[in-house]
Motif scaffolding. Structure first.
Motif, PDB file in Angstrom:
ATOM      1  N   LYS A  81       0.806  -1.250  -0.032  1.00  9.35           N
ATOM      2  CA  LYS A  81      -0.127   0.033  -0.036  1.00  9.35           C
ATOM      3  C   LYS A  81       0.753   1.215   0.146  1.00  9.35           C
ATOM      4  O   LYS A  81       0.287   2.509  -0.064  1.00  9.35           O
ATOM      5  CB  LYS A  81      -0.885  -0.061   1.226  1.00  9.35           C
ATOM      6  N   PHE A  82       2.089   1.242  -0.029  1.00  7.23           N
ATOM      7  CA  PHE A  82       2.982   2.262   0.296  1.00  7.23           C
ATOM      8  C   PHE A  82       2.940   3.132  -1.273  1.00  7.23           C
ATOM      9  O   PHE A  82       2.503   4.380  -0.993  1.00  7.23           O
ATOM     10  CB  PHE A  82       4.481   1.979   0.707  1.00  7.23           C
ATOM     11  N   ALA A  83       3.546   2.607  -2.198  1.00  3.22           N
ATOM     12  CA  ALA A  83       3.762   3.228  -3.555  1.00  3.22           C
ATOM     13  C   ALA A  83       3.784   2.312  -4.785  1.00  3.22           C
ATOM     14  O   ALA A  83       4.586   1.418  -4.477  1.00  3.22           O
ATOM     15  CB  ALA A  83       4.900   4.325  -3.356  1.00  3.22           C
ATOM     16  N   VAL A  84       3.462   2.744  -5.830  1.00  6.47           N
ATOM     17  CA  VAL A  84       3.791   2.260  -7.000  1.00  6.47           C
ATOM     18  C   VAL A  84       4.460   3.185  -7.740  1.00  6.47           C
ATOM     19  O   VAL A  84       4.534   4.321  -7.933  1.00  6.47           O
ATOM     20  CB  VAL A  84       2.332   1.785  -8.010  1.00  6.47           C
ATOM     21  N   ILE A  85       5.926   2.558  -8.233  1.00 10.37           N
ATOM     22  CA  ILE A  85       6.779   3.611  -8.766  1.00 10.37           C
ATOM     23  C   ILE A  85       7.050   2.880 -10.134  1.00 10.37           C
ATOM     24  O   ILE A  85       7.506   1.834 -10.298  1.00 10.37           O
ATOM     25  CB  ILE A  85       8.133   3.741  -8.107  1.00 10.37           C
ATOM     26  N   LYS A  86       6.748   3.904 -11.197  1.00  5.31           N
ATOM     27  CA  LYS A  86       7.261   3.212 -12.514  1.00  5.31           C
ATOM     28  C   LYS A  86       8.391   4.089 -13.028  1.00  5.31           C
ATOM     29  O   LYS A  86       8.431   5.175 -12.724  1.00  5.31           O
ATOM     30  CB  LYS A  86       5.866   3.706 -13.389  1.00  5.31           C
ATOM     31  N   PHE A 109      17.149   4.073  -0.425  1.00  4.53           N
ATOM     32  CA  PHE A 109      16.780   4.976   0.533  1.00  4.53           C
ATOM     33  C   PHE A 109      15.720   4.583   1.292  1.00  4.53           C
ATOM     34  O   PHE A 109      15.671   4.598   2.323  1.00  4.53           O
ATOM     35  CB  PHE A 109      17.061   6.295   0.036  1.00  4.53           C
ATOM     36  N   LEU A 110      14.416   4.366   0.324  1.00  3.52           N
ATOM     37  CA  LEU A 110      13.339   3.944   0.923  1.00  3.52           C
ATOM     38  C   LEU A 110      13.412   2.598   1.909  1.00  3.52           C
ATOM     39  O   LEU A 110      13.052   2.393   2.841  1.00  3.52           O
ATOM     40  CB  LEU A 110      12.359   4.024  -0.217  1.00  3.52           C
ATOM     41  N   TYR A 111      13.978   1.547   1.313  1.00  4.43           N
ATOM     42  CA  TYR A 111      14.267   0.393   1.943  1.00  4.43           C
ATOM     43  C   TYR A 111      14.849   0.497   3.053  1.00  4.43           C
ATOM     44  O   TYR A 111      14.332  -0.159   4.213  1.00  4.43           O
ATOM     45  CB  TYR A 111      15.023  -0.535   0.866  1.00  4.43           C
ATOM     46  N   ARG A 112      15.926   1.198   3.340  1.00  2.70           N
ATOM     47  CA  ARG A 112      16.547   1.516   4.475  1.00  2.70           C
ATOM     48  C   ARG A 112      15.625   2.075   5.748  1.00  2.70           C
ATOM     49  O   ARG A 112      15.973   2.053   7.033  1.00  2.70           O
ATOM     50  CB  ARG A 112      17.822   2.372   4.418  1.00  2.70           C
ATOM     51  N   VAL A 113      14.652   3.083   5.382  1.00  5.45           N
ATOM     52  CA  VAL A 113      13.923   3.221   6.483  1.00  5.45           C
ATOM     53  C   VAL A 113      12.609   2.330   6.622  1.00  5.45           C
ATOM     54  O   VAL A 113      11.553   2.806   6.951  1.00  5.45           O
ATOM     55  CB  VAL A 113      13.260   4.725   6.356  1.00  5.45           C
ATOM     56  N   GLY A 114      12.542   1.104   5.742  1.00  3.09           N
ATOM     57  CA  GLY A 114      11.374   0.222   6.232  1.00  3.09           C
ATOM     58  C   GLY A 114      10.165   0.443   5.024  1.00  3.09           C
ATOM     59  O   GLY A 114       9.017  -0.322   5.309  1.00  3.09           O
ATOM     60  N   LEU A 115      10.434   1.019   4.194  1.00  2.19           N
ATOM     61  CA  LEU A 115       9.471   1.207   3.192  1.00  2.19           C
ATOM     62  C   LEU A 115       9.686   0.604   1.767  1.00  2.19           C
ATOM     63  O   LEU A 115      10.718   0.590   1.006  1.00  2.19           O
ATOM     64  CB  LEU A 115       9.391   2.675   2.914  1.00  2.19           C
ATOM     65  N   TYR A 116       8.471  -0.079   1.242  1.00  2.00           N
ATOM     66  CA  TYR A 116       8.520  -1.198   0.289  1.00  2.00           C
ATOM     67  C   TYR A 116       7.642  -0.798  -0.842  1.00  2.00           C
ATOM     68  O   TYR A 116       6.670  -1.193  -1.107  1.00  2.00           O
ATOM     69  CB  TYR A 116       8.271  -2.631   0.644  1.00  2.00           C
ATOM     70  N   PRO A 117       8.324   0.119  -1.929  1.00  2.00           N
ATOM     71  CA  PRO A 117       7.388   0.498  -2.953  1.00  2.00           C
ATOM     72  C   PRO A 117       7.405  -0.637  -3.989  1.00  2.00           C
ATOM     73  O   PRO A 117       8.320  -1.492  -3.834  1.00  2.00           O
ATOM     74  CB  PRO A 117       8.233   1.573  -3.624  1.00  2.00           C
ATOM     75  N   VAL A 118       6.340  -0.864  -4.782  1.00  2.00           N
ATOM     76  CA  VAL A 118       6.440  -1.686  -5.880  1.00  2.00           C
ATOM     77  C   VAL A 118       6.924  -1.047  -7.249  1.00  2.00           C
ATOM     78  O   VAL A 118       6.302   0.024  -7.465  1.00  2.00           O
ATOM     79  CB  VAL A 118       4.625  -2.194  -6.214  1.00  2.00           C
ATOM     80  N   ILE A 119       7.754  -1.656  -7.980  1.00  4.80           N
ATOM     81  CA  ILE A 119       8.333  -0.815  -8.964  1.00  4.80           C
ATOM     82  C   ILE A 119       8.432  -1.780 -10.043  1.00  4.80           C
ATOM     83  O   ILE A 119       8.550  -3.008 -10.219  1.00  4.80           O
ATOM     84  CB  ILE A 119      10.104  -1.094  -8.444  1.00  4.80           C
ATOM     85  N   ILE A 150       7.341  -8.488  -0.565  1.00  4.05           N
ATOM     86  CA  ILE A 150       7.386  -7.738   0.283  1.00  4.05           C
ATOM     87  C   ILE A 150       7.583  -8.231   1.864  1.00  4.05           C
ATOM     88  O   ILE A 150       8.175  -7.944   2.564  1.00  4.05           O
ATOM     89  CB  ILE A 150       6.368  -6.627   0.186  1.00  4.05           C
ATOM     90  N   ARG A 151       6.708  -9.473   2.160  1.00  6.88           N
ATOM     91  CA  ARG A 151       6.566 -10.070   3.233  1.00  6.88           C
ATOM     92  C   ARG A 151       7.908 -10.758   3.571  1.00  6.88           C
ATOM     93  O   ARG A 151       8.409 -10.830   4.574  1.00  6.88           O
ATOM     94  CB  ARG A 151       5.681 -11.029   3.295  1.00  6.88           C
ATOM     95  N   ALA A 152       8.762 -11.081   2.358  1.00  8.50           N
ATOM     96  CA  ALA A 152       9.982 -11.811   2.544  1.00  8.50           C
ATOM     97  C   ALA A 152      11.276 -10.668   2.637  1.00  8.50           C
ATOM     98  O   ALA A 152      12.286 -10.854   2.765  1.00  8.50           O
ATOM     99  CB  ALA A 152      10.321 -12.744   1.453  1.00  8.50           C
ATOM    100  N   GLY A 153      10.674  -9.315   2.768  1.00  3.18           N
ATOM    101  CA  GLY A 153      11.725  -8.421   2.950  1.00  3.18           C
ATOM    102  C   GLY A 153      12.449  -7.955   1.784  1.00  3.18           C
ATOM    103  O   GLY A 153      13.648  -7.458   1.804  1.00  3.18           O
ATOM    104  N   ALA A 154      11.817  -8.081   0.463  1.00  2.00           N
ATOM    105  CA  ALA A 154      12.547  -7.779  -0.732  1.00  2.00           C
ATOM    106  C   ALA A 154      11.658  -6.698  -1.538  1.00  2.00           C
ATOM    107  O   ALA A 154      10.362  -7.045  -1.621  1.00  2.00           O
ATOM    108  CB  ALA A 154      12.732  -8.998  -1.688  1.00  2.00           C
ATOM    109  N   LEU A 155      12.366  -5.826  -2.293  1.00  2.75           N
ATOM    110  CA  LEU A 155      11.403  -5.042  -3.375  1.00  2.75           C
ATOM    111  C   LEU A 155      10.979  -5.919  -4.346  1.00  2.75           C
ATOM    112  O   LEU A 155      11.764  -6.379  -4.912  1.00  2.75           O
ATOM    113  CB  LEU A 155      12.508  -3.924  -3.652  1.00  2.75           C
ATOM    114  N   PRO A 156       9.685  -5.640  -4.583  1.00  9.68           N
ATOM    115  CA  PRO A 156       9.455  -6.459  -5.939  1.00  9.68           C
ATOM    116  C   PRO A 156       9.970  -5.697  -7.144  1.00  9.68           C
ATOM    117  O   PRO A 156       9.306  -4.266  -7.181  1.00  9.68           O
ATOM    118  CB  PRO A 156       7.924  -6.548  -5.806  1.00  9.68           C
TER     119      PRO A 156
END
Length: 352
Positions: free
Chosen positions: A85-90, A108-118, A212-218
């Motif tokens: 639910k955080f962000a979709v980044i194209k 940068f986002l990952y390091r503060v615990g944010l997981y965008p869908v890329i 995301i649940r596994a801790g990886a950016l999709p």
């Protein structure tokens, strides 16, 4: 168009587990940084150390109050049952030419615990290869006509660019997972007209949420599959819009190499586009053509589907932090806005 203060509404909680240790180089965006010089700071890679250090770095692009407010909203608005639910980044294909900048911004986002869908495109890379192989790119209404040979090359290019981005992220200690199939189902858009081009009919969120649940950016491509198993090409902007409709994130970001949308005559950056008031006139402008016209049409269709508070930001990769963590934002903000009516008298306004 006048610049305006932009308070963005957004979301997401860290839902993954511990990240592996290591060192991360991040770009200093402070006003004291010399233009053109990338300043690197090395951060011990425990989750709390990362978050604290990067939070301090964010103070260089916005006020402490702004940064902490956005971080608080981002970190508390989602639930582990809905981790995307955080962000979709194209990511536009041209942006992939500077992988280091892109990877730093996403890390940068990952390091503060944010997981965008890329989700990324690869248009320039694909054009270069097919032209070298003697195939002339063909477009109708801004859509790439895709025959079997073009699709074969596209699949290879998408896979290569996807793995390059994953590798660049992993090099920085940011876990990433390539997702090149299994998300988008599609029918033929118009087989006789466009060939092997798809219109998305269904989206399976499970591979994204599992990542995301596994801790990886999709990291997604825009290839889809028909019910018969045929791979179909889908415009990356359209795929990102359909993904945003399904996930309904609070942040929708399109990264391009120019850092926004620009007026075709004056060359000035468009800070804000209020679609309710400006869309009809913009679509009549002679300079709104080629890629700009379908993009505006897609943005309007997307925002008409989402809550009125939603918006789309078109920015460069190095402005991602400013867009997310300051009220002023960066690049071009597209929102529905409100239509203004002008009357010459109170009587006329009452009649309307």
């Amino acid at each position: 168009m006048q610049a305006t203060t932009r308070l963005q509404i957004p979301a997401a909680r860290m839902v993954a587990g511990q990240r592996r240790s290591g060192l991360l180089a991040v770009r200093s965006l402070g006003p004291r940084a010399r233009p053109g010089v990338v300043q690197k700071r090395y951060i011990q890679s425990s989750p709390q150390t990362d978050r604290d250090t990067i939070t301090r770095l964010l103070y260089s692009i916005g006020t402490k109050r702004e940064v902490e407010r956005h971080l608080r909203i981002f970190s508390s608005s989602s639930h582990p049952s809905q981790p995307a639910k955080f962000a979709v980044i194209k990511v536009g294909g041209a942006v992939l030419s500077d992988l280091d900048e892109l990877a730093l911004s996403l890390s940068f986002l990952y390091r503060v615990g944010l997981y965008p869908v890329i989700l990324h495109g690869a248009g320039p890379q694909l054009n270069e290869i097919i032209e070298n192989e003697g195939v002339v790119p063909d477009y109708i209404d801004g859509i790439r006509v895709t025959d079997a040979k073009t699709l074969q090359i596209a699949r290879r290019v998408f896979m290569e660019e996807n793995l390059k981005l994953v590798a660049a992220l992993e090099k920085l200690g940011t876990r990433a997972r390539p997702i090149t199939s299994g998300v988008f189902s599609a029918d033929y858009l118009d087989k006789d007209k466009y060939g092997l081009v798809g219109k998305i009919t269904k989206i399976d969120k499970r591979p994204i949420e599992a990542s995301i649940r596994a801790g990886a950016l999709p990291i997604l491509t825009s290839l889809a599959e028909s019910n018969e198993g045929q791979i179909l090409n889908v415009n990356a902007d359209i795929a990102a819009g359909e993904l945003a409709k399904e996930l309904e994130p609070m942040k929708i970001v399109f990264l391009n190499d120019k850092g926004g949308l620009f007026h075709g005559v004056t060359g000035e950056k468009l800070d804000v586009i209020n679609l309710d008031e400006e869309y009809d006139q913009l679509m009549k402008e002679p300079w709104v053509k080629y890629g700009t016209k379908p993009k505006l049409r897609e943005f309007k269709e997307l925002l008409d589907h989402l809550p009125r508070s939603s918006s789309v930001a078109v920015i460069s990769a190095d402005s991602l932090q400013k867009e997310l963590f300051t009220d002023s934002g960066a690049g071009t903000l597209i929102r529905r806005g409100y239509k203004l009516f002008k009357h010459d008298s109170i009587t006329a306004s009452r009649r309307s």
